[in-house]
Design an enzyme around this catalytic site. Structure first.
Site, PDB file in Angstrom:
ATOM      1  N   HIS A 161       5.902-106.323  63.607  1.00 54.80           N
ATOM      2  CA  HIS A 161       6.294-104.910  63.718  1.00 54.80           C
ATOM      3  C   HIS A 161       7.669-104.688  63.072  1.00 54.80           C
ATOM      4  O   HIS A 161       8.627-104.265  63.729  1.00 54.80           O
ATOM      5  CB  HIS A 161       6.341-104.503  65.192  1.00 54.80           C
ATOM      6  CG  HIS A 161       5.519-103.295  65.511  1.00 54.80           C
ATOM      7  ND1 HIS A 161       4.140-103.287  65.471  1.00 54.80           N
ATOM      8  CD2 HIS A 161       5.880-102.031  65.876  1.00 54.80           C
ATOM      9  CE1 HIS A 161       3.696-102.094  65.809  1.00 54.80           C
ATOM     10  NE2 HIS A 161       4.723-101.308  66.042  1.00 54.80           N
ATOM     11  N   ASP A 172       8.819 -97.471  62.232  1.00 55.10           N
ATOM     12  CA  ASP A 172       7.534 -96.802  62.404  1.00 55.10           C
ATOM     13  C   ASP A 172       6.748 -96.995  61.111  1.00 55.10           C
ATOM     14  O   ASP A 172       7.316 -97.329  60.066  1.00 55.10           O
ATOM     15  CB  ASP A 172       7.727 -95.318  62.719  1.00 55.10           C
ATOM     16  CG  ASP A 172       6.550 -94.717  63.481  1.00 55.10           C
ATOM     17  OD1 ASP A 172       5.476 -95.362  63.527  1.00 55.10           O
ATOM     18  OD2 ASP A 172       6.699 -93.612  64.025  1.00 55.10           O
ATOM     19  N   ASN A 177       4.116 -99.147  60.987  1.00 55.02           N
ATOM     20  CA  ASN A 177       3.648-100.531  60.950  1.00 55.02           C
ATOM     21  C   ASN A 177       2.130-100.637  60.845  1.00 55.02           C
ATOM     22  O   ASN A 177       1.610-101.465  60.090  1.00 55.02           O
ATOM     23  CB  ASN A 177       4.138-101.263  62.200  1.00 55.02           C
ATOM     24  CG  ASN A 177       5.633-101.425  62.223  1.00 55.02           C
ATOM     25  OD1 ASN A 177       6.208-102.246  61.532  1.00 55.02           O
ATOM     26  ND2 ASN A 177       6.307-100.610  63.041  1.00 55.02           N
ATOM     27  N   GLY A 178       1.416 -99.811  61.612  1.00 50.90           N
ATOM     28  CA  GLY A 178      -0.037 -99.865  61.561  1.00 50.90           C
ATOM     29  C   GLY A 178      -0.570 -99.482  60.199  1.00 50.90           C
ATOM     30  O   GLY A 178      -1.432-100.174  59.633  1.00 50.90           O
ATOM     31  N   SER A 230       0.996 -99.663  57.393  1.00 56.28           N
ATOM     32  CA  SER A 230       1.389-100.710  56.449  1.00 56.28           C
ATOM     33  C   SER A 230       0.497-101.938  56.591  1.00 56.28           C
ATOM     34  O   SER A 230       0.081-102.539  55.589  1.00 56.28           O
ATOM     35  CB  SER A 230       2.846-101.114  56.682  1.00 56.28           C
ATOM     36  OG  SER A 230       3.731-100.045  56.450  1.00 56.28           O
ATOM     37  N   ARG A 280      -2.617-102.207  57.697  1.00 50.20           N
ATOM     38  CA  ARG A 280      -3.968-101.983  57.190  1.00 50.20           C
ATOM     39  C   ARG A 280      -3.987-101.906  55.672  1.00 50.20           C
ATOM     40  O   ARG A 280      -4.925-102.394  55.027  1.00 50.20           O
ATOM     41  CB  ARG A 280      -4.542-100.705  57.821  1.00 50.20           C
ATOM     42  CG  ARG A 280      -4.822-100.867  59.316  1.00 50.20           C
ATOM     43  CD  ARG A 280      -5.457 -99.634  59.928  1.00 50.20           C
ATOM     44  NE  ARG A 280      -4.527 -98.527  60.085  1.00 50.20           N
ATOM     45  CZ  ARG A 280      -3.734 -98.330  61.135  1.00 50.20           C
ATOM     46  NH1 ARG A 280      -3.742 -99.202  62.136  1.00 50.20           N
ATOM     47  NH2 ARG A 280      -2.930 -97.265  61.221  1.00 50.20           N
ATOM     48  N   TYR A 321     -13.683 -97.895  59.708  1.00 48.29           N
ATOM     49  CA  TYR A 321     -14.312 -98.779  60.693  1.00 48.29           C
ATOM     50  C   TYR A 321     -13.375 -99.019  61.870  1.00 48.29           C
ATOM     51  O   TYR A 321     -13.790 -98.959  63.035  1.00 48.29           O
ATOM     52  CB  TYR A 321     -14.693-100.109  60.033  1.00 48.29           C
ATOM     53  CG  TYR A 321     -15.446-101.037  60.959  1.00 48.29           C
ATOM     54  CD1 TYR A 321     -16.830-100.961  61.083  1.00 48.29           C
ATOM     55  CD2 TYR A 321     -14.766-101.986  61.724  1.00 48.29           C
ATOM     56  CE1 TYR A 321     -17.526-101.807  61.939  1.00 48.29           C
ATOM     57  CE2 TYR A 321     -15.450-102.834  62.586  1.00 48.29           C
ATOM     58  CZ  TYR A 321     -16.834-102.738  62.684  1.00 48.29           C
ATOM     59  OH  TYR A 321     -17.504-103.569  63.551  1.00 48.29           O
ATOM     60  N   TYR A 322     -12.111 -99.284  61.574  1.00 47.08           N
ATOM     61  CA  TYR A 322     -11.147 -99.497  62.652  1.00 47.08           C
ATOM     62  C   TYR A 322     -10.997 -98.244  63.516  1.00 47.08           C
ATOM     63  O   TYR A 322     -10.865 -98.342  64.739  1.00 47.08           O
ATOM     64  CB  TYR A 322      -9.780 -99.896  62.088  1.00 47.08           C
ATOM     65  CG  TYR A 322      -9.741-101.261  61.441  1.00 47.08           C
ATOM     66  CD1 TYR A 322     -10.483-102.320  61.943  1.00 47.08           C
ATOM     67  CD2 TYR A 322      -8.942-101.497  60.321  1.00 47.08           C
ATOM     68  CE1 TYR A 322     -10.433-103.577  61.352  1.00 47.08           C
ATOM     69  CE2 TYR A 322      -8.886-102.747  59.728  1.00 47.08           C
ATOM     70  CZ  TYR A 322      -9.643-103.781  60.243  1.00 47.08           C
ATOM     71  OH  TYR A 322      -9.588-105.019  59.659  1.00 47.08           O
TER      72      TYR A 322
END
Length: 264
Positions: free
Chosen positions: A188, A192, A194-195, A197, A199, A222-223
């Protein structure tokens, strides 16, 4: 692959993953991916899909149909509705044309986080403690201490560079792409973004091994469609960074290949 001297990306589950995934089905289904008719030289349908659904995972109230109207056909919406997705779209476009070096990973965050964090923190590692919390305020995860973020990211960068130099078969590519995604979000490193980035970085690694067809893969969708499972599998490793157990990562690692082979 377990003989390679990886610093932070675990290869310990690779054989279990290869035993579970049907390499022929994965390769055949992946090779059948193709671009959408809506795409043209100025617009990518599947980059829009990636940007919308990766943003929706983070709670953005955007719908794919509306974004397609905005991006492909020039229909105007309120800027707040589209600007973060536009930024992420540009970050994917940048990744398509560049290698995932330290500098370029930082650049991707600068692009996608333009309207997420202040300019001073775009592309820069955080210097504060980071806690991931639930909607009701409970601590769900304690990320890497800011004192070790730089060191941990250097390990990850080195592993990415090493893995990009290897000749990997398709299950190995999918395994390591998933593990890179997982390690990144567990560190992390940003304040902010992070998610988003993580993926993007996962797909970026895939594309550098498997070619541009990767950008047609709807892994972010899909996620999102399995977002409870996605977060549950991330949580399986433990509450605190220093105590993470990557031997429990297989359910998460399997999700990327299922994004190709599952037809739900």
């Amino acid at each position: 692959m377990s003989t390679y001297q990886l610093q932070i990306v675990s290869s310990g589950l690779l054989q279990q993953f290869k035993d579970k995934v049907d390499a022929k089905v994965l390769a055949t289904t992946f090779s059948a991916l193709e671009d959408a008719e809506l795409s043209n030289e100025h617009f990518s349908f599947y980059t829009s899909v990636a940007s919308v659904y990766s943003s929706k995972i983070e709670g953005e109230p955007i719908e794919l149909d509306s974004y397609i109207k905005h991006k492909r056909f020039g229909i105007e919406f309120q800027p707040d509705y589209t600007k973060k997705i536009d930024d992420l779209y540009l970050a994917y476009q940048f990744a398509k044309d560049h290698r995932s070096t330290r500098k370029n990973i930082s650049k991707v965050h600068t692009i996608l986080a333009k309207h997420i964090v202040s300019k001073n923190w775009q592309g820069r590692f955080r210097n504060q403690h980071m806690y991931v919390t639930t909607d009701d305020g409970r601590i769900e995860y304690v990320a890497a201490s800011p004192l070790i973020v730089n060191t941990e990211m250097e390990k990850l960068y080195n592993d990415i560079e090493m893995l990009l130099e290897q000749q990997l078969d398709i299950p190995e590519v999918f395994y390591f792409a998933s593990m890179i995604h997982l390690v990144f979000v567990k560190i992390h490193p940003w304040n902010d973004g992070n998610g988003r980035s993580g993926r993007l970085l996962e797909k970026w690694f895939l594309a550098q091994h498997l070619g541009p067809k990767v950008w047609f893969l709807q892994s972010e969708k899909y996620y999102y469609m399995h977002h409870q499972e996605y977060y549950r599998n991330i949580r399986l490793l433990g509450l605190e960074y220093d105590e993470l157990d990557y031997s429990k990562a297989l359910p998460f690692v399997e999700m990327l290949s299922k994004a190709v082979t599952d037809k739900d």
